[in-house]
Motif scaffolding. Structure first.
Motif, PDB file in Angstrom:
ATOM      1  N   MET A   1      12.219  35.440 136.008  1.00 59.13           N
ATOM      2  CA  MET A   1      12.307  36.479 135.126  1.00 59.13           C
ATOM      3  C   MET A   1      12.981  35.979 133.829  1.00 59.13           C
ATOM      4  N   LEU A   2      13.817  35.272 133.881  1.00 62.79           N
ATOM      5  CA  LEU A   2      14.654  34.793 132.627  1.00 62.79           C
ATOM      6  C   LEU A   2      13.646  34.217 131.711  1.00 62.79           C
ATOM      7  N   CYS A   3      12.563  33.482 132.066  1.00 65.11           N
ATOM      8  CA  CYS A   3      11.662  32.903 131.219  1.00 65.11           C
ATOM      9  C   CYS A   3      10.828  33.950 130.797  1.00 65.11           C
ATOM     10  N   VAL A   4      10.319  35.170 131.595  1.00 63.95           N
ATOM     11  CA  VAL A   4       9.575  35.998 131.131  1.00 63.95           C
ATOM     12  C   VAL A   4      10.496  37.022 130.115  1.00 63.95           C
ATOM     13  N   PHE A   5      11.766  37.013 130.201  1.00 66.69           N
ATOM     14  CA  PHE A   5      12.525  37.844 129.431  1.00 66.69           C
ATOM     15  C   PHE A   5      12.599  37.002 128.055  1.00 66.69           C
ATOM     16  N   GLY A   6      12.703  35.689 127.924  1.00 63.78           N
ATOM     17  CA  GLY A   6      12.472  34.976 126.834  1.00 63.78           C
ATOM     18  C   GLY A   6      11.076  35.069 126.009  1.00 63.78           C
ATOM     19  N   VAL A   7      10.116  35.074 126.754  1.00 65.78           N
ATOM     20  CA  VAL A   7       8.766  35.307 126.350  1.00 65.78           C
ATOM     21  C   VAL A   7       8.579  36.785 125.705  1.00 65.78           C
ATOM     22  N   GLY A   8       8.901  37.679 126.359  1.00 69.39           N
ATOM     23  CA  GLY A   8       9.005  39.260 125.825  1.00 69.39           C
ATOM     24  C   GLY A   8       9.733  39.288 124.856  1.00 69.39           C
ATOM     25  N   LEU A 128      10.316  41.499 131.128  1.00 69.85           N
ATOM     26  CA  LEU A 128       9.780  42.397 130.100  1.00 69.85           C
ATOM     27  C   LEU A 128      10.673  43.412 129.982  1.00 69.85           C
ATOM     28  N   ASN A 129      10.972  44.027 130.888  1.00 69.26           N
ATOM     29  CA  ASN A 129      11.789  45.310 130.732  1.00 69.26           C
ATOM     30  C   ASN A 129      12.771  45.110 129.839  1.00 69.26           C
ATOM     31  N   LEU A 130      13.607  44.002 130.272  1.00 66.28           N
ATOM     32  CA  LEU A 130      14.871  43.517 129.887  1.00 66.28           C
ATOM     33  C   LEU A 130      14.625  42.995 128.569  1.00 66.28           C
ATOM     34  N   ALA A 131      13.623  42.357 128.272  1.00 66.14           N
ATOM     35  CA  ALA A 131      13.502  41.910 126.950  1.00 66.14           C
ATOM     36  C   ALA A 131      13.372  43.406 125.928  1.00 66.14           C
ATOM     37  N   PHE A 152      14.904  33.183 116.395  1.00 64.52           N
ATOM     38  CA  PHE A 152      13.816  32.098 116.888  1.00 64.52           C
ATOM     39  C   PHE A 152      14.739  30.933 117.609  1.00 64.52           C
ATOM     40  N   TRP A 153      15.853  30.463 117.164  1.00 66.50           N
ATOM     41  CA  TRP A 153      16.791  29.455 117.494  1.00 66.50           C
ATOM     42  C   TRP A 153      17.115  30.162 119.003  1.00 66.50           C
ATOM     43  N   ALA A 154      17.477  31.326 118.847  1.00 66.51           N
ATOM     44  CA  ALA A 154      18.178  31.897 120.087  1.00 66.51           C
ATOM     45  C   ALA A 154      17.081  32.053 121.272  1.00 66.51           C
ATOM     46  N   VAL A 155      16.059  32.539 121.138  1.00 70.67           N
ATOM     47  CA  VAL A 155      15.037  32.589 121.854  1.00 70.67           C
ATOM     48  C   VAL A 155      14.478  31.097 122.497  1.00 70.67           C
ATOM     49  N   ALA A 156      14.613  30.306 121.690  1.00 68.52           N
ATOM     50  CA  ALA A 156      14.175  28.833 122.275  1.00 68.52           C
ATOM     51  C   ALA A 156      15.537  28.366 123.095  1.00 68.52           C
ATOM     52  N   ALA A 157      16.787  28.762 122.771  1.00 69.99           N
ATOM     53  CA  ALA A 157      17.836  28.337 123.759  1.00 69.99           C
ATOM     54  C   ALA A 157      17.840  29.215 124.985  1.00 69.99           C
ATOM     55  N   ILE A 158      17.442  30.316 125.105  1.00 68.05           N
ATOM     56  CA  ILE A 158      17.478  31.173 126.382  1.00 68.05           C
ATOM     57  C   ILE A 158      16.100  30.568 127.309  1.00 68.05           C
ATOM     58  N   THR A 159      14.975  30.090 126.558  1.00 68.45           N
ATOM     59  CA  THR A 159      13.988  29.953 127.334  1.00 68.45           C
ATOM     60  C   THR A 159      14.317  28.403 127.845  1.00 68.45           C
ATOM     61  N   LEU A 161      17.159  27.235 128.755  1.00 62.94           N
ATOM     62  CA  LEU A 161      18.011  27.140 129.978  1.00 62.94           C
ATOM     63  C   LEU A 161      17.200  27.793 131.186  1.00 62.94           C
ATOM     64  N   ALA A 162      16.289  28.794 130.856  1.00 67.95           N
ATOM     65  CA  ALA A 162      15.276  29.351 132.077  1.00 67.95           C
ATOM     66  C   ALA A 162      14.428  28.021 132.549  1.00 67.95           C
ATOM     67  N   THR A 163      13.817  27.268 131.615  1.00 69.28           N
ATOM     68  CA  THR A 163      13.145  26.088 132.251  1.00 69.28           C
ATOM     69  C   THR A 163      13.752  25.007 132.903  1.00 69.28           C
ATOM     70  N   ILE A 164      15.015  24.891 132.469  1.00 66.17           N
ATOM     71  CA  ILE A 164      15.986  24.035 133.480  1.00 66.17           C
ATOM     72  C   ILE A 164      16.006  24.628 134.722  1.00 66.17           C
ATOM     73  N   LEU A 165      16.232  25.973 134.798  1.00 66.47           N
ATOM     74  CA  LEU A 165      16.519  26.573 135.958  1.00 66.47           C
ATOM     75  C   LEU A 165      15.170  26.457 136.905  1.00 66.47           C
ATOM     76  N   VAL A 166      13.984  26.703 136.339  1.00 64.56           N
ATOM     77  CA  VAL A 166      12.902  26.569 137.027  1.00 64.56           C
ATOM     78  C   VAL A 166      12.699  25.154 137.657  1.00 64.56           C
ATOM     79  N   ALA A 167      12.892  24.168 136.932  1.00 62.22           N
ATOM     80  CA  ALA A 167      12.838  22.770 137.317  1.00 62.22           C
ATOM     81  C   ALA A 167      13.898  22.570 138.434  1.00 62.22           C
ATOM     82  N   ALA A 168      14.792  23.125 138.550  1.00 62.94           N
ATOM     83  CA  ALA A 168      15.920  22.624 139.600  1.00 62.94           C
ATOM     84  C   ALA A 168      15.762  23.738 140.859  1.00 62.94           C
ATOM     85  N   VAL A 169      15.258  24.977 140.822  1.00 57.42           N
ATOM     86  CA  VAL A 169      15.387  25.900 141.886  1.00 57.42           C
ATOM     87  C   VAL A 169      14.094  26.151 142.343  1.00 57.42           C
TER      88      VAL A 169
END
Length: 393
Positions: A1-8, A128-131, A152-159, A161-169
């Motif tokens: 969801m967090l990744c999709v938030f960044g994409v949206g 996407l809704n939260l985006a 764009f820097w903020a979007v890169a940062a949030i995604t 973080l989300a990618t690290i969470l995907v790798a972890a969980v």
């Protein structure tokens, strides 16, 4: 969801930072607006192509790789020295969009408890809704407070973080997707085709109205510009609630939920056209419009997943790309209505006419499902003969 938030957020926030971006890069607003068109085309083209090309990569590995490309695209966007380079970076990021969301849905459904598949789809789609509710206003604020590059820097940062969470969980996702042949074969499945068609018609009906909802609310209903901003937030809240509601309803009864929600969306569009001059009623309908527009999505995605047995990723990616095309088609149709003698108020009627076609397809599928279920419950002729013989013995 967090990744999709960044994409949206990356997709939609461009509208909020367009003036500053255009001024900084020395282009006019219409030219800068081509960034939106380029991103949409990247999503439409990239979805099927990237999905087929990456079919044999394990799903979790692919998810991480797509996010890495997306993050790189946003970092390069922040560093772009001119408009041409920025355009290329936007297309690069867009190429990952459909495949990422499709793979995310496949993984979420695979990890969900039995009977909770549609709710898992809803939770992914909630990004996407939260985006729209949080990401775009925050991204626009960052762009105004600092500059468009900071967004764009903020979007890169949030995604990141989300990618690290995907790798972890994220677990249980090492299996690759289907082969290119099996993924393409699934597109010939009638249930998949009809589900995509329902998505197209529902999305086109939505786009016909939503593209012109701001002038409708100001010019017809008489709201101020500030009030419209509040109503759009209300719409966003409704869309988030609608995703979760649609997931729960689809878990309980998939096709009845899809057809019921398409009927509700059609009625809401009709009521918007009728009640447009009345502010209080229209404000309520804007919220309900948000709920119903997004409540249909989890069920349709789940329908495609269930029908595309063994190779659902391409079908889901095509559906996401179809959503983009349908939105564009709805915007075009709404524009033709606005330019005609009918005017803004009739965009709601036009949207309802499109959505009712999707409802008709839903009713046909619902009746076919019930007929198949009834046929499967009836014993075959051979079974009846064997039962009679056993009784006689």
């Amino acid at each position: 969801m967090l990744c999709v938030f960044g994409v949206g957020t990356s997709e939609f926030v461009i509208a909020g930072i367009l003036p500053g971006l255009a001024g900084d890069l020395g282009v006019d607003i219409p030219t800068a607006g081509l960034l939106v068109t380029a991103y949409a085309l990247g999503v439409v083209i990239g979805g099927p192509v990237v999905t087929i090309a990456t079919g044999r990569i394990s799903r979790k590995t692919l998810l991480l790789a797509l996010m890495a490309v997306f993050i790189a695209g946003n970092i390069l966007a922040a560093l772009s020295p001119n408009f041409g380079i920025l355009m290329i970076t936007r297309v690069l990021a867009a190429l990952t969009h459909s495949t990422f969301v499709a793979v995310g849905i496949v993984l979420a459904v695979g990890m969900a408890a039995p009977g909770k598949e549609a709710s898992a789809v809803a939770k992914v789609s909630l990004g996407l809704n939260l985006a729209t509710v949080l990401g775009v206003p925050l991204g626009t604020l960052i762009g105004e407070r600092y500059d468009w590059r900071a967004t764009f820097w903020a979007v890169a940062a949030i995604t990141l973080l989300a990618t690290i969470l995907v790798a972890a969980v994220v677990s249980g996702a090492d299996a690759p997707g289907g082969t290119a042949g099996s993924e393409l074969k699934v597109l010939g499945n009638r249930q998949v085709q009809l589900a995509i068609a329902m998505t197209v018609l529902g999305s086109a009906g939505f786009g016909t109205v939503f593209t012109y909802i701001s002038p409708l609310l100001t010019d017809v209903t008489g709201f101020s510009v500030d009030a419209v901003a509040v109503l759009l937030v209300l719409f966003g809240v409704g869309s988030a609630l609608g995703s979760l509601l649609g997931g729960k309803l689809a878990d309980r009864a998939l096709m009845p939920a899809i057809t019921g929600l398409l009927l509700a969306l059609t009625l809401v569009l009709v009521l918007i056209g009728i009640a447009a001059p009345f502010q209080v009623v229209t404000a309520v309908l804007v919220f309900v419009f948000g709920v119903m527009s997004f409540a249909i999505i989890p069920g349709l995605q789940t329908r495609i997943f269930n029908a595309a047995v063994g190779a659902p990723t391409l079908a889901l990616a095509v559906n996401i790309s179809a959503f983009q095309l349908a939105n564009a088609a709805g915007s075009w149709l709404g524009g033709r209505v606005v330019d005609s003698s009918f005017g803004l108020r009739w965009t709601a009627a036009a949207g309802a006419l499109v959505t009712v076609l999707g409802l008709a397809l839903g009713v046909i599928e619902l009746l076919r499902d019930r007929r198949r279920s009834s046929d499967s419950e009836q014993p075959s002729g051979a079974a009846v003969l064997n039962a009679d013989a056993a009784v006689s013995q």
